[in-house]
Design a protein around this motif. Structure first.
Motif, mmCIF file in Angstrom:
data_model
loop_
_atom_site.group_PDB
_atom_site.id
_atom_site.type_symbol
_atom_site.label_atom_id
_atom_site.label_comp_id
_atom_site.label_asym_id
_atom_site.label_seq_id
_atom_site.Cartn_x
_atom_site.Cartn_y
_atom_site.Cartn_z
ATOM 1 N N VAL A 79 0.599 -1.156 0.001
ATOM 2 C CA VAL A 79 0.083 0.055 -0.206
ATOM 3 C C VAL A 79 1.004 1.031 -0.303
ATOM 4 N N TYR A 80 0.305 2.413 -0.548
ATOM 5 C CA TYR A 80 1.242 3.581 -0.409
ATOM 6 C C TYR A 80 1.178 4.743 -1.030
ATOM 7 N N LEU A 81 1.282 6.010 -0.424
ATOM 8 C CA LEU A 81 0.972 6.668 0.040
ATOM 9 C C LEU A 81 1.199 8.341 -0.165
ATOM 10 N N GLN A 82 1.148 8.319 -1.707
ATOM 11 C CA GLN A 82 2.079 9.806 -1.895
ATOM 12 C C GLN A 82 1.715 10.828 -1.355
ATOM 13 N N MET A 83 2.566 11.155 -1.043
ATOM 14 C CA MET A 83 2.025 12.683 -0.970
ATOM 15 C C MET A 83 3.054 14.443 -1.809
ATOM 16 N N ASN A 84 1.694 15.225 -1.647
ATOM 17 C CA ASN A 84 2.319 16.335 -2.544
ATOM 18 C C ASN A 84 2.336 17.199 -1.631
ATOM 19 N N SER A 85 2.852 18.824 -2.590
ATOM 20 C CA SER A 85 2.073 20.094 -1.974
ATOM 21 C C SER A 85 2.303 19.804 -0.221
ATOM 22 N N LEU A 86 3.764 19.307 0.013
ATOM 23 C CA LEU A 86 3.984 19.376 1.159
ATOM 24 C C LEU A 86 3.420 20.376 2.660
ATOM 25 N N THR A 91 4.477 17.453 9.033
ATOM 26 C CA THR A 91 5.051 16.707 9.724
ATOM 27 C C THR A 91 4.213 16.047 11.416
ATOM 28 N N ALA A 92 4.934 14.560 10.821
ATOM 29 C CA ALA A 92 4.577 13.884 11.586
ATOM 30 C C ALA A 92 5.056 12.165 11.287
ATOM 31 N N VAL A 93 5.035 11.515 13.031
ATOM 32 C CA VAL A 93 5.247 9.901 12.576
ATOM 33 C C VAL A 93 3.493 9.445 11.479
ATOM 34 N N TYR A 94 3.688 9.052 10.547
ATOM 35 C CA TYR A 94 3.095 7.981 9.826
ATOM 36 C C TYR A 94 2.920 7.116 10.189
ATOM 37 N N TYR A 95 2.135 5.681 10.284
ATOM 38 C CA TYR A 95 1.758 4.873 10.318
ATOM 39 C C TYR A 95 0.638 4.440 9.288
ATOM 40 N N CYS A 96 0.471 3.065 9.016
ATOM 41 C CA CYS A 96 -0.209 1.686 8.396
ATOM 42 C C CYS A 96 -0.972 1.037 9.051
ATOM 43 N N ALA A 97 -2.207 0.611 8.727
ATOM 44 C CA ALA A 97 -3.054 0.131 9.751
ATOM 45 C C ALA A 97 -4.303 -0.589 8.552
ATOM 46 N N ALA A 98 -4.307 -1.725 9.153
ATOM 47 C CA ALA A 98 -5.546 -2.687 8.950
ATOM 48 C C ALA A 98 -6.454 -3.135 9.499
ATOM 49 N N TYR A 112 -8.768 -0.042 14.688
ATOM 50 C CA TYR A 112 -7.561 -1.212 13.908
ATOM 51 C C TYR A 112 -7.110 -2.021 14.460
ATOM 52 N N ASP A 113 -6.901 -2.953 13.903
ATOM 53 C CA ASP A 113 -6.372 -4.939 15.343
ATOM 54 C C ASP A 113 -4.831 -4.390 14.114
ATOM 55 N N TYR A 114 -4.441 -4.293 12.940
ATOM 56 C CA TYR A 114 -2.778 -3.913 12.895
ATOM 57 C C TYR A 114 -1.679 -2.644 12.546
ATOM 58 N N TRP A 115 -0.670 -2.447 12.841
ATOM 59 C CA TRP A 115 -0.418 -1.517 12.632
ATOM 60 C C TRP A 115 1.504 -1.963 12.857
ATOM 61 N N GLY A 116 1.886 -0.757 11.998
ATOM 62 C CA GLY A 116 3.821 -0.527 11.555
ATOM 63 C C GLY A 116 4.325 -0.099 12.362
ATOM 64 N N GLN A 117 4.701 -0.156 12.787
ATOM 65 C CA GLN A 117 5.818 0.802 13.574
ATOM 66 C C GLN A 117 6.093 2.653 13.149
ATOM 67 N N GLY A 118 5.699 3.308 12.238
ATOM 68 C CA GLY A 118 5.097 4.019 12.003
ATOM 69 C C GLY A 118 6.828 4.580 11.251
ATOM 70 N N THR A 119 6.899 5.772 10.060
ATOM 71 C CA THR A 119 8.302 6.239 9.385
ATOM 72 C C THR A 119 8.202 8.128 9.936
ATOM 73 N N GLN A 120 8.495 8.444 10.323
ATOM 74 C CA GLN A 120 8.875 9.735 10.328
ATOM 75 C C GLN A 120 9.221 10.736 8.753
ATOM 76 N N VAL A 121 8.024 11.413 9.007
ATOM 77 C CA VAL A 121 7.896 12.208 7.884
ATOM 78 C C VAL A 121 8.166 14.307 8.692
ATOM 79 N N THR A 122 9.464 14.809 8.445
ATOM 80 C CA THR A 122 9.335 16.522 8.458
ATOM 81 C C THR A 122 9.401 17.262 7.731
ATOM 82 N N VAL A 123 8.586 18.104 7.522
ATOM 83 C CA VAL A 123 8.581 19.338 5.924
ATOM 84 C C VAL A 123 9.204 20.235 6.668
ATOM 85 N N SER A 124 10.116 21.026 6.339
ATOM 86 C CA SER A 124 11.083 22.510 6.499
ATOM 87 C C SER A 124 9.859 23.421 5.720
ATOM 88 N N SER A 125 9.989 24.740 6.585
ATOM 89 C CA SER A 125 9.425 25.759 5.221
ATOM 90 C C SER A 125 11.139 26.587 4.747
#
Length: 125
Positions: A79-86, A91-98, A112-125
């Motif tokens: 599963v993918y999350l394409q993020m544009n115009s950030l 900025t957050a930790v992003y999690y996938c869940a099922a 949601y019953d199942y979760w990943g460990q998350g991945t950090q997304v940081t958007v600078s200005s």
């Protein structure tokens, strides 16, 4: 059980793009709702969007509509999350869940019953 692993996070400037990936393994099926959530420090976990595994139908929270796109590759169990115009507020930790598909898109983390460990997304200005 289902195991989920997110990847693709990193540092990006405002206006840039990132694509997050969620790899599913273990006991998977085509009858799941796959959700994306995010959590910033000091804030509650926020629903971003979700996709029906079998139909591909998607749903997004208003703040990301037109900027984020969820997709899936059934053959690869990805599963993918394409993020544009950030924006910095993305900025957050992003999690996938099922969760099992129940005919509607669950929007609460506790559903949601199942979760990943998350991945950090940081958007600078």
């Amino acid at each position: 059980q289902v195991q989920l692993v997110e990847s693709g996070g990193g540092l990006v400037q405002a206006g840039g793009s990132l694509r997050l990936s969620c790899a599913a393994s273990g006991r998977t099926s085509s009858s799941y709702s796959m959700g994306w959530f995010r959590q910033a420090p000091g804030k509650e976990r926020e629903f971003v969007g979700a996709i029906s595994w079998n139909s591909g139908t998607t749903y997004y929270t208003d703040s990301v509509k037109g900027r984020f796109t969820i997709s899936r590759d059934n053959a690869k169990n990805m599963v993918y999350l394409q993020m544009n115009s950030l924006r910095p507020e993305d900025t957050a930790v992003y999690y996938c869940a099922a969760d099992r598909w129940r005919g509607t898109f669950p929007k609460i983390a506790d559903e949601y019953d199942y979760w990943g460990q998350g991945t950090q997304v940081t958007v600078s200005s």
